[in-house]
Motif scaffolding. Structure first.
Motif, PDB file in Angstrom:
ATOM      1  N   HIS A 122       7.549  16.979  15.460  1.00 29.85           N
ATOM      2  CA  HIS A 122       6.426  16.168  14.989  1.00 29.85           C
ATOM      3  C   HIS A 122       6.690  15.628  13.584  1.00 29.85           C
ATOM      4  O   HIS A 122       6.221  14.553  13.229  1.00 29.85           O
ATOM      5  N   TYR A 123       7.437  16.407  12.782  1.00 33.33           N
ATOM      6  CA  TYR A 123       7.681  16.041  11.381  1.00 33.33           C
ATOM      7  C   TYR A 123       9.118  15.557  11.159  1.00 33.33           C
ATOM      8  O   TYR A 123       9.606  15.574  10.028  1.00 33.33           O
ATOM      9  N   GLN A 124       9.762  15.098  12.181  1.00 34.63           N
ATOM     10  CA  GLN A 124      11.174  14.732  12.073  1.00 34.63           C
ATOM     11  C   GLN A 124      11.433  13.612  11.076  1.00 34.63           C
ATOM     12  O   GLN A 124      12.523  13.525  10.481  1.00 34.63           O
ATOM     13  N   HIS A 125      10.458  12.730  10.876  1.00 36.67           N
ATOM     14  CA  HIS A 125      10.675  11.582   9.991  1.00 36.67           C
ATOM     15  C   HIS A 125      10.949  12.013   8.555  1.00 36.67           C
ATOM     16  O   HIS A 125      11.633  11.304   7.814  1.00 36.67           O
ATOM     17  N   HIS A 126      10.425  13.158   8.156  1.00 43.95           N
ATOM     18  CA  HIS A 126      10.694  13.645   6.796  1.00 43.95           C
ATOM     19  C   HIS A 126      12.169  14.031   6.647  1.00 43.95           C
ATOM     20  O   HIS A 126      12.830  13.634   5.675  1.00 43.95           O
ATOM     21  N   GLY A 127      12.676  14.812   7.581  1.00 43.47           N
ATOM     22  CA  GLY A 127      14.080  15.215   7.508  1.00 43.47           C
ATOM     23  C   GLY A 127      15.019  14.037   7.550  1.00 43.47           C
ATOM     24  O   GLY A 127      16.032  13.990   6.822  1.00 43.47           O
ATOM     25  N   ALA A 128      14.696  13.047   8.392  1.00 42.60           N
ATOM     26  CA  ALA A 128      15.538  11.856   8.494  1.00 42.60           C
ATOM     27  C   ALA A 128      15.567  11.098   7.176  1.00 42.60           C
ATOM     28  O   ALA A 128      16.629  10.608   6.746  1.00 42.60           O
ATOM     29  N   TRP A 129      14.391  10.985   6.535  1.00 38.88           N
ATOM     30  CA  TRP A 129      14.349  10.261   5.249  1.00 38.88           C
ATOM     31  C   TRP A 129      15.237  10.959   4.224  1.00 38.88           C
ATOM     32  O   TRP A 129      16.011  10.304   3.506  1.00 38.88           O
ATOM     33  N   PHE A 130      15.115  12.269   4.123  1.00 40.69           N
ATOM     34  CA  PHE A 130      15.913  12.984   3.132  1.00 40.69           C
ATOM     35  C   PHE A 130      17.409  12.824   3.409  1.00 40.69           C
ATOM     36  O   PHE A 130      18.203  12.616   2.470  1.00 40.69           O
ATOM     37  N   ALA A 131      17.817  12.895   4.646  1.00 41.49           N
ATOM     38  CA  ALA A 131      19.232  12.738   4.968  1.00 41.49           C
ATOM     39  C   ALA A 131      19.731  11.345   4.604  1.00 41.49           C
ATOM     40  O   ALA A 131      20.863  11.179   4.115  1.00 41.49           O
ATOM     41  N   ARG A 132      18.905  10.325   4.849  1.00 39.47           N
ATOM     42  CA  ARG A 132      19.305   8.955   4.506  1.00 39.47           C
ATOM     43  C   ARG A 132      19.440   8.767   2.998  1.00 39.47           C
ATOM     44  O   ARG A 132      20.078   7.817   2.540  1.00 39.47           O
ATOM     45  N   HIS A 133      18.848   9.660   2.233  1.00 39.36           N
ATOM     46  CA  HIS A 133      18.871   9.528   0.778  1.00 39.36           C
ATOM     47  C   HIS A 133      19.649  10.641   0.085  1.00 39.36           C
ATOM     48  O   HIS A 133      19.393  10.991  -1.065  1.00 39.36           O
ATOM     49  N   GLY A 134      20.636  11.199   0.826  1.00 42.28           N
ATOM     50  CA  GLY A 134      21.604  12.070   0.180  1.00 42.28           C
ATOM     51  C   GLY A 134      21.229  13.531   0.082  1.00 42.28           C
ATOM     52  O   GLY A 134      21.799  14.260  -0.737  1.00 42.28           O
ATOM     53  N   PHE A 135      20.301  13.990   0.911  1.00 41.68           N
ATOM     54  CA  PHE A 135      19.932  15.407   0.951  1.00 41.68           C
ATOM     55  C   PHE A 135      20.360  16.029   2.279  1.00 41.68           C
ATOM     56  O   PHE A 135      20.442  15.351   3.300  1.00 41.68           O
ATOM     57  N   VAL A 136      20.559  17.329   2.236  1.00 41.93           N
ATOM     58  CA  VAL A 136      20.538  18.140   3.451  1.00 41.93           C
ATOM     59  C   VAL A 136      19.105  18.634   3.597  1.00 41.93           C
ATOM     60  O   VAL A 136      18.504  19.115   2.630  1.00 41.93           O
ATOM     61  N   CYS A 137      18.548  18.498   4.780  1.00 46.54           N
ATOM     62  CA  CYS A 137      17.162  18.926   4.983  1.00 46.54           C
ATOM     63  C   CYS A 137      17.068  19.801   6.236  1.00 46.54           C
ATOM     64  O   CYS A 137      17.383  19.347   7.339  1.00 46.54           O
ATOM     65  N   LEU A 138      16.617  21.030   6.047  1.00 51.49           N
ATOM     66  CA  LEU A 138      16.391  21.943   7.165  1.00 51.49           C
ATOM     67  C   LEU A 138      14.889  21.976   7.458  1.00 51.49           C
ATOM     68  O   LEU A 138      14.098  22.430   6.629  1.00 51.49           O
ATOM     69  N   THR A 139      14.517  21.486   8.616  1.00 49.42           N
ATOM     70  CA  THR A 139      13.117  21.496   9.052  1.00 49.42           C
ATOM     71  C   THR A 139      12.952  22.610  10.079  1.00 49.42           C
ATOM     72  O   THR A 139      13.636  22.615  11.112  1.00 49.42           O
ATOM     73  N   ILE A 140      12.053  23.563   9.798  1.00 46.41           N
ATOM     74  CA  ILE A 140      11.937  24.725  10.680  1.00 46.41           C
ATOM     75  C   ILE A 140      10.569  24.763  11.358  1.00 46.41           C
ATOM     76  O   ILE A 140       9.561  24.356  10.803  1.00 46.41           O
ATOM     77  N   ASP A 141      10.586  25.281  12.566  1.00 50.91           N
ATOM     78  CA  ASP A 141       9.351  25.498  13.319  1.00 50.91           C
ATOM     79  C   ASP A 141       8.569  26.660  12.737  1.00 50.91           C
ATOM     80  O   ASP A 141       9.126  27.581  12.113  1.00 50.91           O
ATOM     81  N   THR A 142       7.278  26.657  13.013  1.00 49.14           N
ATOM     82  CA  THR A 142       6.438  27.786  12.627  1.00 49.14           C
ATOM     83  C   THR A 142       6.336  28.791  13.768  1.00 49.14           C
ATOM     84  O   THR A 142       6.736  28.522  14.901  1.00 49.14           O
ATOM     85  N   LEU A 143       5.777  29.938  13.453  1.00 49.27           N
ATOM     86  CA  LEU A 143       5.670  31.019  14.425  1.00 49.27           C
ATOM     87  C   LEU A 143       4.855  30.605  15.648  1.00 49.27           C
ATOM     88  O   LEU A 143       5.259  30.843  16.782  1.00 49.27           O
ATOM     89  N   GLN A 144       3.704  29.993  15.413  1.00 47.30           N
ATOM     90  CA  GLN A 144       2.821  29.689  16.530  1.00 47.30           C
ATOM     91  C   GLN A 144       3.218  28.435  17.291  1.00 47.30           C
ATOM     92  O   GLN A 144       3.041  28.364  18.507  1.00 47.30           O
ATOM     93  N   LEU A 145       3.758  27.447  16.598  1.00 50.48           N
ATOM     94  CA  LEU A 145       4.006  26.152  17.223  1.00 50.48           C
ATOM     95  C   LEU A 145       5.485  25.851  17.362  1.00 50.48           C
ATOM     96  O   LEU A 145       5.886  24.698  17.480  1.00 50.48           O
ATOM     97  N   GLY A 146       6.311  26.894  17.376  1.00 48.09           N
ATOM     98  CA  GLY A 146       7.734  26.709  17.598  1.00 48.09           C
ATOM     99  C   GLY A 146       8.053  26.640  19.080  1.00 48.09           C
ATOM    100  O   GLY A 146       7.176  26.624  19.946  1.00 48.09           O
ATOM    101  N   GLU A 147       9.316  26.635  19.371  1.00 49.21           N
ATOM    102  CA  GLU A 147       9.727  26.638  20.780  1.00 49.21           C
ATOM    103  C   GLU A 147       9.362  27.955  21.452  1.00 49.21           C
ATOM    104  O   GLU A 147       9.082  28.001  22.652  1.00 49.21           O
TER     105      GLU A 147
END
Length: 672
Positions: A150-175
């Motif tokens: 759901h929040y993938q656009h944040h990680g993509a933005w950071f990667a496009r601008h020179g960051f490594v970004c680890l986006t993690i699921d939460t306990l209740q709403l993860g896989e």
């Protein structure tokens, strides 16, 4: 009783002038408990920031504060950092961005799924962002894809601008879907006894995510930041406050103060994952203060209903007091944009700029939006969920519970053990008790007679703003009993006192039974019962109980206090009179704990006493260091304990201790 009810009605009318926001008055105690919450909240406003007088004092206390925060999150003792078992199940590549579909185990079997975004082409070590997600549920065809998608656009933005970004699921709403709502609507109040909250799991997962990032060859371990919104905003606060490896933070729509939560009803809209176990009784401004002097931007909208602007700004200005002590006011920012509780581009831009500025030393023009690059299904990590996962049951094991206590070898060993347990109870379970040393008084309201019995109604103030009825049925004799009254008892007591005021015999069997109570029987109408009963709608009553938790209290814990004050008042009124406390079920547990601290009690008569705190009473943290059997043994130092067959398991340890220490045979007995 009629005069008592009239006095209460007048007080209630005065209290109704309070602003009740969305909490309608449905029961006689609603306005009173509302006023109580307002007073308790005011006493905790901006604690412990308001106690800081110098930077040296704050620095001297900061280490202690960090240890307290660990305990508030269920992370004390600090868990072992086991092998992460980091696994990449696949990669995606598009428009210069590579995504690693990754999972790791923050402890064995506690899986964390995530997507790691990085520039496809980059040299050297890059700054990194830990992005923690809010409650963006993503389920397709009955399968959870995780809120990271759901929040993938944040990680993509950071990667496009020179960051490594680890986006993690939460306990209740993860896989793998665990629980966030134990006390919110699932009735799992035993979480409180353990000092467990899912925010502890979320924070620990963040700690281990930082371990993962720091171990990577493409990440600069000294340039890691954190951000997230809503629930992710909250987790950003906790990890930034706890872990100094976070060098810059932008929690978005994830914090407000106790005033908003307790008085203004925001707690109703939040699950358990937002809240700590507030043992030391701190305000939420404590969290940004603990981030100081590192760069921190608080980002929010002006019309967010669950993180209101007034509470957000109060939190900001409270934190600025600590930043000012560090001479680091420039490192604290506040970004407010228009809108409600939503993930919007205007709210993202300040976060992106702040993190570029403090992790890359740049101040770029943010002229491109954060947009999704992949389908959500493409970002799923697991093909098949692991059979050894413990996510769905982590609440059972995350916070260790104390094993059963050993039987002391000697009287000296027992006294040492008992003293330690009592001290721990006061610090970890009953820190929310008032600091009152004066003896309470029973103030007579009305007295009437039915036959040879005198029925007297008293008021007992157990703390400022809390006045409880105590009703004495006196049939003569030297012995006295204190009965903890529940709502059924209250109904019978009302019938009895109304009949007595009218000079009549009561017309109900229950009232007739009370009238025949032997000797002198005092009925303490407990907090939340009778004239102080609050709304019994299941949802509203749940959130009332949750308010107590965020004030470092529980309903049962405060009833223990009220019972202590009743014992003291009776002792003042009738010095030297042997006093028995009688109670049933969870209330019997309340009586046991009150007796631990009141040596004047001669006897406790308990029916259906729970053997395990999982069944009550609900007391902060208690299962981290003891259980009901130890409590019975502590009480048995002062008083004889008599239980029915249902309480046999609860008193077995006390009987063994008594045998070892040669207590009288009648000190702990089971009536079968």
């Amino acid at each position: 009783m009629r005069r008592h009810r009239l006095a209460f009605s007048l007080a209630l009318s005065a209290l109704l002038s309070l602003s009740l926001v969305t909490w309608a008055v449905a029961e006689p105690g609603d306005a009173a408990v509302r006023k109580y919450f307002a007073a308790e909240t005011a006493a905790l406003t901006n604690q412990p920031i308001v106690t800081a007088t110098s930077i040296d004092q704050w620095k001297a206390k900061r280490g202690e504060y960090q240890e307290q925060l660990k305990e508030m999150l269920g992370l004390q003792p600090w868990p072992e950092k086991t092998d992460l078992q980091t696994t990449v199940t696949g990669t995606l590549e598009k428009d210069g961005v590579t995504v690693e579909k990754i999972h790791f185990q923050s402890r064995p079997g506690l899986y964390v799924t995530g997507n790691l975004y990085r520039p496809t082409k980059a040299e050297g070590r890059l700054p990194a962002i830990l992005y923690v997600c809010g409650h963006g549920k993503v389920v397709e065809d009955g399968v959870s894809l995780g809120n990271k998608t759901h929040y993938q656009h944040h990680g993509a933005w950071f990667a496009r601008h020179g960051f490594v970004c680890l986006t993690i699921d939460t306990l209740q709403l993860g896989e793998i879907q665990g629980l966030h709502h134990g006390t919110h609507h699932l009735g799992m109040w035993w979480w409180v006894n353990r000092g467990y909250s899912p925010i502890g799991v979320e924070t620990w997962n963040c700690v281990r995510a930082l371990d993962l990032l720091q171990a990577r060859d493409d990440v600069d371990p000294e340039r890691i930041g954190v951000t997230g919104r809503s629930g992710g905003g909250a987790y950003s606060w906790y990890i930034a406050a706890l872990d100094d490896r976070i060098k810059a933070a932008v929690p978005v729509a994830g914090i407000t103060d106790l005033q908003n939560h307790i008085v203004d009803d925001c707690i109703n809209g939040h699950c358990d994952c937002m809240f700590w176990t507030n043992t030391p009784r701190y305000d939420f401004s404590f969290l940004p203060a603990m981030v100081a002097p590192r760069p921190l931007m608080i980002a929010n909208t002006d019309s967010d209903p669950i993180f209101p602007l007034d509470g957000v700004t109060r939190t900001f200005f409270a934190a600025r007091e600590i930043y000012s002590l560090y001479d680091a006011k420039a490192n604290l920012g506040l970004a407010i944009v228009d809108g409600g509780h939503a993930d919007t581009q205007p709210l993202r831009v300040p976060a992106f700029h702040w993190l570029c500025r403090h992790l890359k030393g740049e101040s770029p023009l943010i002229d491109d939006p954060a947009t999704p690059m992949f389908t959500k299904k493409e970002l799923k990590v697991f093909g098949e969920l692991p059979a050894d996962q413990i996510n769905t049951e982590i609440q059972e094991t995350f916070v260790p519970v104390a094993p059963g206590a050993e039987v002391p070898a000697s009287e000296i060993a027992w006294k040492s053990q008992a003293a330690e347990l009592k001290e721990t109870l006061l610090a970890k379970s009953f820190a929310g008790w008032p600091n009152r040393k004066s003896k309470p008084q029973l103030t007579q309201v009305v007295a009437d007679k039915i036959g040879d019995a005198t029925i007297t109604t008293f008021d007992l103030q157990t703390q400022p703003g809390v006045v409880l009825p105590v009703i004495l049925i006196d049939n003569g004799g030297q012995n006295a009993t204190l009965q903890l009254a529940d709502q059924t008892d209250w109904t019978a007591l009302e019938t009895l006192t109304t009949a007595a005021a009218d000079g009549k015999s009561p017309n109900s069997d229950a009232a007739q039974t009370l009238l025949k109570s032997p000797g002198k029987t005092y009925f303490l109408v407990q907090r939340g019962v009778g004239s102080t009963q609050w709304d019994q709608d299941k949802k509203k009553e749940t959130h009332i109980r949750r308010r107590f938790l965020q004030l470092g209290q529980t309903v049962h814990g405060m009833r223990v206090w009220d019972t202590r004050r009743a014992i003291q008042a009776i002792e003042s009124q009738s010095p030297g009179t042997p006093l028995t406390i009688a109670a049933d079920g969870v209330d019997a547990g309340v009586a046991i704990y009150a007796t631990i601290f009141e040596p004047s009690v001669a006897k406790v008569t308990a029916t259906h006493l729970p053997a395990d705190h999982r069944n009550g009473p609900i007391l902060l943290n208690v299962r981290r260091f003891m259980n009901m059997p130890e409590a019975v043994a502590l009480a048995a130092q002062n008083a004889q304990i008599e239980v029915d067959a249902d309480g046999a398991a609860a008193v077995a340890y006390a009987q063994t201790v008594g045998k070892q220490l040669k207590w009288p045979a009648k000190q702990v007995t089971v009536n079968k």
